[in-house]
Design a protein around this motif. Structure first.
Motif, PDB file in Angstrom:
ATOM      1  N   ALA A  88      57.810  39.138  33.048  1.00  0.00           N
ATOM      2  CA  ALA A  88      56.965  38.970  34.228  1.00  0.00           C
ATOM      3  C   ALA A  88      57.608  37.967  35.176  1.00  0.00           C
ATOM      4  O   ALA A  88      58.064  36.911  34.749  1.00  0.00           O
ATOM      5  N   SER A  89      57.629  38.315  36.440  1.00  0.00           N
ATOM      6  CA  SER A  89      58.076  37.375  37.469  1.00  0.00           C
ATOM      7  C   SER A  89      57.071  36.218  37.504  1.00  0.00           C
ATOM      8  O   SER A  89      55.942  36.354  37.009  1.00  0.00           O
ATOM      9  N   PRO A  90      57.436  35.092  38.095  1.00  0.00           N
ATOM     10  CA  PRO A  90      56.469  33.987  38.187  1.00  0.00           C
ATOM     11  C   PRO A  90      55.150  34.407  38.866  1.00  0.00           C
ATOM     12  O   PRO A  90      54.073  34.031  38.395  1.00  0.00           O
ATOM     13  N   ALA A  91      55.239  35.209  39.917  1.00  0.00           N
ATOM     14  CA  ALA A  91      54.010  35.645  40.601  1.00  0.00           C
ATOM     15  C   ALA A  91      53.182  36.563  39.714  1.00  0.00           C
ATOM     16  O   ALA A  91      51.945  36.467  39.655  1.00  0.00           O
ATOM     17  N   ARG A  92      53.829  37.455  39.008  1.00  0.00           N
ATOM     18  CA  ARG A  92      53.117  38.386  38.119  1.00  0.00           C
ATOM     19  C   ARG A  92      52.485  37.640  36.949  1.00  0.00           C
ATOM     20  O   ARG A  92      51.339  37.886  36.581  1.00  0.00           O
ATOM     21  N   LEU A  93      53.217  36.703  36.373  1.00  0.00           N
ATOM     22  CA  LEU A  93      52.674  35.913  35.275  1.00  0.00           C
ATOM     23  C   LEU A  93      51.492  35.065  35.754  1.00  0.00           C
ATOM     24  O   LEU A  93      50.489  34.936  35.037  1.00  0.00           O
ATOM     25  N   ALA A  94      51.574  34.538  36.959  1.00  0.00           N
ATOM     26  CA  ALA A  94      50.452  33.761  37.517  1.00  0.00           C
ATOM     27  C   ALA A  94      49.214  34.633  37.667  1.00  0.00           C
ATOM     28  O   ALA A  94      48.099  34.193  37.366  1.00  0.00           O
ATOM     29  N   SER A  95      49.369  35.892  38.088  1.00  0.00           N
ATOM     30  CA  SER A  95      48.201  36.772  38.245  1.00  0.00           C
ATOM     31  C   SER A  95      47.623  37.168  36.884  1.00  0.00           C
ATOM     32  O   SER A  95      46.408  37.297  36.742  1.00  0.00           O
ATOM     33  N   ILE A  96      48.478  37.322  35.879  1.00  0.00           N
ATOM     34  CA  ILE A  96      47.986  37.614  34.524  1.00  0.00           C
ATOM     35  C   ILE A  96      47.190  36.425  34.008  1.00  0.00           C
ATOM     36  O   ILE A  96      46.087  36.580  33.480  1.00  0.00           O
ATOM     37  N   ARG A  97      47.731  35.223  34.194  1.00  0.00           N
ATOM     38  CA  ARG A  97      47.018  34.023  33.732  1.00  0.00           C
ATOM     39  C   ARG A  97      45.713  33.817  34.494  1.00  0.00           C
ATOM     40  O   ARG A  97      44.715  33.387  33.920  1.00  0.00           O
ATOM     41  N   GLU A  98      45.714  34.136  35.781  1.00  0.00           N
ATOM     42  CA  GLU A  98      44.482  34.046  36.577  1.00  0.00           C
ATOM     43  C   GLU A  98      43.415  34.965  35.987  1.00  0.00           C
ATOM     44  O   GLU A  98      42.239  34.599  35.883  1.00  0.00           O
ATOM     45  N   ALA A  99      43.814  36.162  35.579  1.00  0.00           N
ATOM     46  CA  ALA A  99      42.869  37.105  34.979  1.00  0.00           C
ATOM     47  C   ALA A  99      42.405  36.623  33.609  1.00  0.00           C
ATOM     48  O   ALA A  99      41.233  36.794  33.251  1.00  0.00           O
ATOM     49  N   ILE A 100      43.291  36.004  32.844  1.00  0.00           N
ATOM     50  CA  ILE A 100      42.916  35.491  31.521  1.00  0.00           C
ATOM     51  C   ILE A 100      41.891  34.364  31.659  1.00  0.00           C
ATOM     52  O   ILE A 100      40.949  34.268  30.878  1.00  0.00           O
ATOM     53  N   GLU A 124      45.459  54.688  21.801  1.00  0.00           N
ATOM     54  CA  GLU A 124      44.694  53.517  21.365  1.00  0.00           C
ATOM     55  C   GLU A 124      45.087  52.264  22.144  1.00  0.00           C
ATOM     56  O   GLU A 124      44.242  51.400  22.399  1.00  0.00           O
ATOM     57  N   VAL A 125      46.349  52.136  22.548  1.00  0.00           N
ATOM     58  CA  VAL A 125      46.785  50.946  23.292  1.00  0.00           C
ATOM     59  C   VAL A 125      46.668  51.111  24.800  1.00  0.00           C
ATOM     60  O   VAL A 125      46.915  50.163  25.542  1.00  0.00           O
ATOM     61  N   THR A 126      46.246  52.275  25.263  1.00  0.00           N
ATOM     62  CA  THR A 126      46.123  52.506  26.698  1.00  0.00           C
ATOM     63  C   THR A 126      45.211  51.493  27.396  1.00  0.00           C
ATOM     64  O   THR A 126      45.534  51.052  28.506  1.00  0.00           O
ATOM     65  N   PRO A 127      44.083  51.052  26.811  1.00  0.00           N
ATOM     66  CA  PRO A 127      43.290  50.024  27.491  1.00  0.00           C
ATOM     67  C   PRO A 127      44.074  48.738  27.778  1.00  0.00           C
ATOM     68  O   PRO A 127      43.861  48.097  28.804  1.00  0.00           O
ATOM     69  N   LEU A 128      44.992  48.366  26.892  1.00  0.00           N
ATOM     70  CA  LEU A 128      45.819  47.184  27.129  1.00  0.00           C
ATOM     71  C   LEU A 128      46.769  47.422  28.303  1.00  0.00           C
ATOM     72  O   LEU A 128      46.901  46.578  29.193  1.00  0.00           O
ATOM     73  N   VAL A 129      47.426  48.578  28.311  1.00  0.00           N
ATOM     74  CA  VAL A 129      48.325  48.918  29.418  1.00  0.00           C
ATOM     75  C   VAL A 129      47.550  48.900  30.732  1.00  0.00           C
ATOM     76  O   VAL A 129      47.992  48.322  31.729  1.00  0.00           O
ATOM     77  N   GLU A 130      46.380  49.516  30.735  1.00  0.00           N
ATOM     78  CA  GLU A 130      45.574  49.574  31.963  1.00  0.00           C
ATOM     79  C   GLU A 130      45.125  48.186  32.401  1.00  0.00           C
ATOM     80  O   GLU A 130      45.062  47.907  33.597  1.00  0.00           O
ATOM     81  N   TRP A 131      44.823  47.297  31.448  1.00  0.00           N
ATOM     82  CA  TRP A 131      44.433  45.929  31.803  1.00  0.00           C
ATOM     83  C   TRP A 131      45.584  45.249  32.538  1.00  0.00           C
ATOM     84  O   TRP A 131      45.384  44.634  33.580  1.00  0.00           O
ATOM     85  N   PHE A 132      46.809  45.362  32.005  1.00  0.00           N
ATOM     86  CA  PHE A 132      47.960  44.748  32.678  1.00  0.00           C
ATOM     87  C   PHE A 132      48.201  45.375  34.045  1.00  0.00           C
ATOM     88  O   PHE A 132      48.534  44.671  35.011  1.00  0.00           O
ATOM     89  N   LEU A 133      48.054  46.676  34.155  1.00  0.00           N
ATOM     90  CA  LEU A 133      48.285  47.328  35.443  1.00  0.00           C
ATOM     91  C   LEU A 133      47.240  46.902  36.483  1.00  0.00           C
ATOM     92  O   LEU A 133      47.570  46.772  37.668  1.00  0.00           O
ATOM     93  N   ARG A 134      46.019  46.652  36.059  1.00  0.00           N
ATOM     94  CA  ARG A 134      44.962  46.215  36.992  1.00  0.00           C
ATOM     95  C   ARG A 134      45.168  44.783  37.461  1.00  0.00           C
ATOM     96  O   ARG A 134      44.942  44.469  38.627  1.00  0.00           O
ATOM     97  N   TYR A 135      45.592  43.909  36.548  1.00  0.00           N
ATOM     98  CA  TYR A 135      45.557  42.476  36.865  1.00  0.00           C
ATOM     99  C   TYR A 135      46.916  41.795  37.018  1.00  0.00           C
ATOM    100  O   TYR A 135      46.966  40.638  37.395  1.00  0.00           O
TER     101      TYR A 135
END
Length: 192
Positions: A89-101, A178-189
Motif C-alpha cells: 500500500a502506498s502511504p495514502a492508501r495505507l492511511a485510508s485503510i487505517r482511517e477505515a479501521i 469466502e474471502v470476497t468480503p475481505l477483498v470488497e472491504w479493501f476495494l471500498r476503503y
C-alpha cells in the motif's frame, strides 16, 4: 533439490507440462467469475538476494481486483495454498485503510470479516509494525489491525487427494468466494 540452470534446462518440459499447464488450466476455469490471472514466472529475482538460487520452488498465480489487492493460488512442494488480501500500500492508501479501521462501523465490519474467516480455518498474515503507527493510540481497540502494512489471509490444502482432481477448481472457487468480503472491504476503503 537441484536448483541449477543445468537441471532446469534438462527438465524444462516437465515444468511446462506438470506445473505451468495445470496452473493455466486452473486459473482459466476460474476466470469467468474472478477475472484473468497473472501466472508468475518461475525465475527468481536474485539481484539483491543472499540466496542466489535461480528458480522458484512453487508456482503462483494472482487475480488483481484493485491495486495490489486480489486472489492468490500457489502450488509448491508443501502442496496447494490459496489466499487473498493486499500485499502493498502506498502511504495514502495505507492511511485510508487505517482511517477505515479506526471508524467504528467500518473497523468492526473488518473485524467481523476476519473473525469469520479465522473461524473457518483461514490464517491472517501480512507485514506489521512492531509498535503503534505514528498518530495512533497504543490502546486503540483495533491496534493489532492498525499495525498492518499489508494484510492477507491464507489456507493450505497440503497434498490432500483433491489437488490431483478436477474438484480442486471447485475448492479454490469456494475459498475465493469466502474471502470476497475481505477483498470488497479493501476495494471500498483503500483509496490513494
Amino acid at each position: 533439490m537441484d536448483n541449477t540452470k543445468t537441471f532446469w534446462e534438462a527438465h524444462k518440459e516437465v515444468y511446462a507440462t506438470a506445473v505451468a499447464a495445470p496452473m493455466r488450466a486452473l486459473v482459466a476455469a476460474l476466470a469467468d467469475e474472478f477475472g484473468e490471472a497473472r501466472i508468475y514466472r518461475p525465475y527468481r529475482d536474485v539481484r539483491f538476494a543472499k540466496d542466489k538460487t535461480p528458480y522458484k520452488t512453487h508456482q503462483g498465480a494472482f487475480v488483481a481486483k484493485g491495486p495490489s489487492t486480489g486472489y492468490y493460488v500457489q502450488v509448491g512442494a508443501p502442496g496447494v495454498r490459496v489466499g487473498s488480501g493486499f500485499y502493498e500500500a502506498s502511504p495514502a492508501r495505507l492511511a485510508s485503510i487505517r482511517e477505515a479501521i479506526v471508524d467504528d462501523r467500518r473497523g468492526r465490519e473488518l473485524e467481523e470479516i476476519l473473525a469469520a474467516l479465522r473461524s473457518s480455518g483461514w490464517e491472517i498474515g501480512g507485514n506489521r509494525l512492531k509498535t503503534s503507527p505514528r498518530g495512533y493510540d497504543a490502546d486503540h481497540p483495533r491496534i493489532d489491525l492498525l499495525r498492518h502494512k499489508s494484510m492477507n489471509v491464507g489456507k493450505s490444502y497440503g497434498f490432500e487427494p483433491v489437488i490431483h482432481t478436477p474438484e480442486l477448481v471447485d475448492r479454490v472457487r469456494a475459498d475465493w468466494r469466502e474471502v470476497t468480503p475481505l477483498v470488497e472491504w479493501f476495494l471500498r476503503y483503500a483509496r490513494g
